[in-house]
Design a protein around this motif. Structure first.
Motif, mmCIF file in Angstrom:
data_model
loop_
_atom_site.group_PDB
_atom_site.id
_atom_site.type_symbol
_atom_site.label_atom_id
_atom_site.label_comp_id
_atom_site.label_asym_id
_atom_site.label_seq_id
_atom_site.Cartn_x
_atom_site.Cartn_y
_atom_site.Cartn_z
ATOM 1 N N GLY A 47 -4.468 15.262 -17.843
ATOM 2 C CA GLY A 47 -5.553 14.879 -16.954
ATOM 3 C C GLY A 47 -6.739 14.228 -17.652
ATOM 4 O O GLY A 47 -7.739 13.900 -17.008
ATOM 5 N N VAL A 48 -6.664 14.035 -18.964
ATOM 6 C CA VAL A 48 -7.763 13.406 -19.721
ATOM 7 C C VAL A 48 -7.489 11.894 -19.798
ATOM 8 O O VAL A 48 -6.359 11.479 -20.053
ATOM 9 C CB VAL A 48 -7.859 13.997 -21.146
ATOM 10 C CG1 VAL A 48 -8.900 13.277 -21.980
ATOM 11 C CG2 VAL A 48 -8.165 15.493 -21.072
ATOM 12 N N GLU A 49 -8.543 11.103 -19.547
ATOM 13 C CA GLU A 49 -8.378 9.648 -19.582
ATOM 14 C C GLU A 49 -8.300 9.154 -21.033
ATOM 15 O O GLU A 49 -9.227 9.385 -21.815
ATOM 16 C CB GLU A 49 -9.562 8.994 -18.864
ATOM 17 C CG GLU A 49 -9.319 7.550 -18.513
ATOM 18 C CD GLU A 49 -10.558 6.903 -17.899
ATOM 19 O OE1 GLU A 49 -11.416 7.624 -17.345
ATOM 20 O OE2 GLU A 49 -10.666 5.669 -18.015
ATOM 21 N N ILE A 50 -7.202 8.515 -21.373
ATOM 22 C CA ILE A 50 -7.000 7.950 -22.718
ATOM 23 C C ILE A 50 -6.438 6.540 -22.543
ATOM 24 O O ILE A 50 -5.482 6.330 -21.788
ATOM 25 C CB ILE A 50 -6.018 8.829 -23.536
ATOM 26 C CG1 ILE A 50 -6.667 10.189 -23.844
ATOM 27 C CG2 ILE A 50 -5.588 8.140 -24.834
ATOM 28 C CD1 ILE A 50 -5.721 11.233 -24.381
ATOM 29 N N ASP A 51 -7.061 5.562 -23.221
ATOM 30 C CA ASP A 51 -6.592 4.172 -23.129
ATOM 31 C C ASP A 51 -5.693 3.780 -24.296
ATOM 32 O O ASP A 51 -4.814 2.937 -24.151
ATOM 33 C CB ASP A 51 -7.796 3.203 -23.114
ATOM 34 C CG ASP A 51 -8.714 3.448 -21.932
ATOM 35 O OD1 ASP A 51 -8.202 3.528 -20.796
ATOM 36 O OD2 ASP A 51 -9.938 3.582 -22.136
ATOM 37 N N LYS A 52 -5.957 4.345 -25.478
ATOM 38 C CA LYS A 52 -5.189 3.968 -26.663
ATOM 39 C C LYS A 52 -4.998 5.196 -27.551
ATOM 40 O O LYS A 52 -5.893 6.049 -27.648
ATOM 41 C CB LYS A 52 -5.944 2.931 -27.512
ATOM 42 C CG LYS A 52 -6.106 1.557 -26.857
ATOM 43 C CD LYS A 52 -5.146 0.529 -27.452
ATOM 44 C CE LYS A 52 -5.075 -0.760 -26.663
ATOM 45 N NZ LYS A 52 -6.271 -1.584 -26.791
ATOM 46 N N VAL A 53 -3.856 5.226 -28.227
ATOM 47 C CA VAL A 53 -3.646 6.204 -29.298
ATOM 48 C C VAL A 53 -3.720 5.443 -30.619
ATOM 49 O O VAL A 53 -3.068 4.404 -30.780
ATOM 50 C CB VAL A 53 -2.284 6.907 -29.156
ATOM 51 C CG1 VAL A 53 -1.999 7.784 -30.378
ATOM 52 C CG2 VAL A 53 -2.255 7.752 -27.881
ATOM 53 N N GLY A 64 1.882 9.408 -33.460
ATOM 54 C CA GLY A 64 1.093 8.588 -32.529
ATOM 55 C C GLY A 64 1.976 7.747 -31.634
ATOM 56 O O GLY A 64 1.681 7.571 -30.449
ATOM 57 N N GLY A 65 3.076 7.235 -32.184
ATOM 58 C CA GLY A 65 3.988 6.433 -31.371
ATOM 59 C C GLY A 65 4.599 7.260 -30.251
ATOM 60 O O GLY A 65 4.653 6.821 -29.094
ATOM 61 N N ALA A 66 5.039 8.461 -30.594
ATOM 62 C CA ALA A 66 5.662 9.334 -29.580
ATOM 63 C C ALA A 66 4.624 9.759 -28.528
ATOM 64 O O ALA A 66 4.926 9.811 -27.330
ATOM 65 C CB ALA A 66 6.270 10.560 -30.255
ATOM 66 N N ILE A 67 3.410 10.040 -28.977
ATOM 67 C CA ILE A 67 2.364 10.490 -28.038
ATOM 68 C C ILE A 67 1.937 9.339 -27.119
ATOM 69 O O ILE A 67 1.784 9.522 -25.902
ATOM 70 C CB ILE A 67 1.178 11.088 -28.825
ATOM 71 C CG1 ILE A 67 1.603 12.438 -29.414
ATOM 72 C CG2 ILE A 67 -0.067 11.226 -27.957
ATOM 73 C CD1 ILE A 67 0.633 13.021 -30.424
ATOM 74 N N ALA A 68 1.782 8.142 -27.685
ATOM 75 C CA ALA A 68 1.404 6.982 -26.860
ATOM 76 C C ALA A 68 2.488 6.697 -25.822
ATOM 77 O O ALA A 68 2.194 6.414 -24.657
ATOM 78 C CB ALA A 68 1.186 5.756 -27.751
ATOM 79 N N HIS A 69 3.734 6.787 -26.227
ATOM 80 C CA HIS A 69 4.842 6.563 -25.294
ATOM 81 C C HIS A 69 4.774 7.567 -24.143
ATOM 82 O O HIS A 69 4.900 7.207 -22.969
ATOM 83 C CB HIS A 69 6.165 6.710 -26.046
ATOM 84 C CG HIS A 69 7.370 6.543 -25.182
ATOM 85 N ND1 HIS A 69 7.788 5.339 -24.705
ATOM 86 C CD2 HIS A 69 8.220 7.462 -24.676
ATOM 87 C CE1 HIS A 69 8.861 5.507 -23.955
ATOM 88 N NE2 HIS A 69 9.139 6.792 -23.923
ATOM 89 N N GLN A 70 4.537 8.817 -24.487
ATOM 90 C CA GLN A 70 4.482 9.872 -23.473
ATOM 91 C C GLN A 70 3.297 9.677 -22.512
ATOM 92 O O GLN A 70 3.403 9.967 -21.326
ATOM 93 C CB GLN A 70 4.367 11.224 -24.191
ATOM 94 C CG GLN A 70 4.775 12.415 -23.376
ATOM 95 C CD GLN A 70 6.256 12.412 -23.027
ATOM 96 O OE1 GLN A 70 7.064 11.844 -23.749
ATOM 97 N NE2 GLN A 70 6.586 13.012 -21.902
ATOM 98 N N LEU A 71 2.176 9.162 -23.044
ATOM 99 C CA LEU A 71 0.984 8.934 -22.212
ATOM 100 C C LEU A 71 1.037 7.575 -21.506
ATOM 101 O O LEU A 71 0.146 7.256 -20.722
ATOM 102 C CB LEU A 71 -0.287 8.993 -23.074
ATOM 103 C CG LEU A 71 -0.656 10.351 -23.697
ATOM 104 C CD1 LEU A 71 -1.844 10.189 -24.649
ATOM 105 C CD2 LEU A 71 -0.987 11.368 -22.602
ATOM 106 N N VAL A 73 0.451 4.678 -22.860
ATOM 107 C CA VAL A 73 -0.679 3.853 -23.309
ATOM 108 C C VAL A 73 -0.263 3.133 -24.596
ATOM 109 O O VAL A 73 0.786 3.430 -25.171
ATOM 110 C CB VAL A 73 -1.961 4.692 -23.558
ATOM 111 C CG1 VAL A 73 -2.383 5.415 -22.289
ATOM 112 C CG2 VAL A 73 -1.794 5.669 -24.713
ATOM 113 N N GLY A 74 -1.095 2.203 -25.039
ATOM 114 C CA GLY A 74 -0.782 1.445 -26.245
ATOM 115 C C GLY A 74 -1.026 2.250 -27.511
ATOM 116 O O GLY A 74 -1.803 3.216 -27.514
#
Ligand SMILES: O=P(O)(O)OC[C@H]1O[C@H](OP(=O)(O)OP(=O)(O)O)[C@H](O)[C@@H]1O
Ligand SMILES: Nc1ncnc2[nH]cnc12
Length: 176
Positions: A47-53, A64-71, A73-74
């Protein structure tokens, strides 16, 4: 049930005598361990707004790649000097012995973008602090910083918290 820290291997006297190297390759190589680490790192950000990892070289790229994919985001890499092909900005920082420089592409973060910073391990906090400075110089807003391992004796968490950063780590190891 195994915990994240149970998958991490300690190698004594690497890369120098007296260092207890916390090796996350054994965690990454295990399908349960890797998924557990990514899921637990993501947990605070529901529920937290994140634009980039942003991931810090090199192990921060894997996480970071796995987390960005899950979110959905880029992902943006911060690399050691001389590795990024486009126009960059640079930041120097102190290592245990001597200094190093990290870089980010100058168009990788837009002003006002909300950024999550990811790495495997927080020791002195010098690497993360340099990354934070780069992101802030581009106008990015750092939402939080996420690590698997904190080495509290080295003071990185205190350093980042003194900068006003939120710090999440899945586990802590005593002993350098
Ligand atoms: O908090 P600090 O004292 O700055 O130390 C933490 C940094 O050290 C390690 O990376 P390393 O510099 O070994 O680079 P690598 O991941 O490219 O091997 C680790 O992955 C962090 O990025
Ligand atoms: N003890 C340690 N293990 C792994 N990576 C590190 N980076 C800095 N200190 C470290």
């Amino acid at each position: 049930m195994k915990r994240v820290e149970d998958y991490i291997r300690t190698i004594v006297d690497f890369p120098h005598e007296g260092i207890m190297f916390r090796d996350v390759t054994t965690l990454f190589a295990d399908p349960r361990g890797f998924r557990m680490a990514i899921d637990q790192m993501l947990h605070p950000y529901a529920g937290v707004e994140i634009d980039k990892v942003v991931g810090l070289e090199a192990r921060g790229f894997i996480l970071g790649g796995a987390i960005a994919h899950q979110l959905s985001v880029g992902f943006v890499p911060i690399r050691k000097k001389g590795k990024l092909p486009g126009t960059t900005i640079s930041q120097d920082y102190k290592l245990e012995y001597g200094e190093a420089i990290v870089e980010i592409h100058d168009d990788a973060i837009q002003p006002g973008e909300k950024v999550l910073v990811v790495d495997d391990l927080l020791a002195t906090g010098g690497t993360a602090e340099a990354g934070i400075k780069l992101i802030e110089r581009l106008g990015g807003e750092i939402v939080s910083t996420a690590f698997i391992i904190d080495l509290p004796e080295l003071g990185g968490r205190k350093k980042l918290e003194a900068l006003g950063m939120e710090v999440h780590a899945l586990c802590a190891f005593e002993g350098l």
